[in-house]
Design a protein around this motif. Structure first.
Motif, PDB file in Angstrom:
ATOM      1  N   VAL A 155      -9.877   6.714  -0.553  1.00 24.18           N
ATOM      2  CA  VAL A 155      -8.473   6.278  -0.636  1.00 24.18           C
ATOM      3  C   VAL A 155      -8.385   4.755  -0.478  1.00 24.18           C
ATOM      4  N   ILE A 156      -9.121   4.191   0.473  1.00 21.36           N
ATOM      5  CA  ILE A 156      -9.119   2.738   0.688  1.00 21.36           C
ATOM      6  C   ILE A 156      -9.665   2.022  -0.547  1.00 21.36           C
ATOM      7  N   VAL A 169      -9.728   3.128  -3.692  1.00 29.83           N
ATOM      8  CA  VAL A 169      -8.767   3.269  -4.795  1.00 29.83           C
ATOM      9  C   VAL A 169      -7.578   2.321  -4.579  1.00 29.83           C
ATOM     10  N   ALA A 170      -7.089   2.240  -3.360  1.00 26.07           N
ATOM     11  CA  ALA A 170      -5.975   1.335  -3.060  1.00 26.07           C
ATOM     12  C   ALA A 170      -6.382  -0.110  -3.322  1.00 26.07           C
ATOM     13  N   PHE A 171      -7.592  -0.473  -2.928  1.00 27.49           N
ATOM     14  CA  PHE A 171      -8.095  -1.826  -3.166  1.00 27.49           C
ATOM     15  C   PHE A 171      -8.147  -2.132  -4.663  1.00 27.49           C
ATOM     16  N   ILE A 194      -6.375  -0.661  -7.057  1.00 30.23           N
ATOM     17  CA  ILE A 194      -5.009  -0.676  -7.596  1.00 30.23           C
ATOM     18  C   ILE A 194      -4.318  -2.013  -7.303  1.00 30.23           C
ATOM     19  N   ILE A 195      -4.466  -2.546  -6.099  1.00 26.88           N
ATOM     20  CA  ILE A 195      -3.766  -3.794  -5.782  1.00 26.88           C
ATOM     21  C   ILE A 195      -4.292  -4.984  -6.583  1.00 26.88           C
ATOM     22  N   GLN A 196      -5.471  -4.839  -7.175  1.00 25.14           N
ATOM     23  CA  GLN A 196      -5.993  -5.926  -8.006  1.00 25.14           C
ATOM     24  C   GLN A 196      -5.160  -6.104  -9.292  1.00 25.14           C
TER      25      GLN A 196
END
Length: 153
Positions: A7-8, A10-12, A14-16
């Protein structure tokens, strides 16, 4: 634990997809502090190295400015720096405000509050030696006094 890491990650990723705007506002040399105050070149080099990335429209964005969330922190820092003092638009300030901004510069340098320690970590050339500090303080005091004298007339 494995799911949390996924999850971390994927979140990292996505925020890119939400990059910062690295476009600097246009620079008008006729408005720039270094030009209008005819700053000596050695002093101008110190100011440019220690102040201009955050306090002008001439910000240089390092490699980590492409990686969120550090890019967001950097952009906010630059926006706040320009809001408090923008050397690129210094001529637009009224003389009283110019004198006040120069007084703030002196105070921040004397208290070792500028340049920020977090900035110096990645920009060793921005670190002010005691000699550079004294040079800047002396120069800013001189320009402040000249500005105040011009206000009297």
């Amino acid at each position: 634990m494995k799911k949390v890491l996924i999850v971390i990650l994927v979140a990292f990723v996505i925020i890119q997809f939400f990059p910062i705007d690295k476009t600097n506002p246009p620079v008008n040399p006729g408005m720039d502090f270094l030009k209008i105050k005819k700053t000596p070149s050695e002093t101008a080099q110190i100011i440019t190295a220690s102040c201009y990335d955050c306090h002008s429209n001439e910000s240089r964005y390092p490699w980590y400015s492409s990686i969120a969330p550090s890019s967001w922190f950097l952009k906010k820092h630059i926006d706040d720096g320009r809001k408090h003092l923008n050397f690129s638009t210094f001529a637009m300030y009224e003389p009283k405000r110019q004198a006040h901004k120069l007084e703030e510069c002196i105070e921040m340098i004397e208290k070792d509050e500028m340049p920020l320690e977090s900035y110096i970590l990645g920009h060793s050339e921005a670190k002010l030696t005691p000699e550079k500090k004294q040079e800047l303080i002396k120069y800013f005091k001189k320009v402040k006094e000249e500005t105040e004298r011009a206000m009297v007339f």
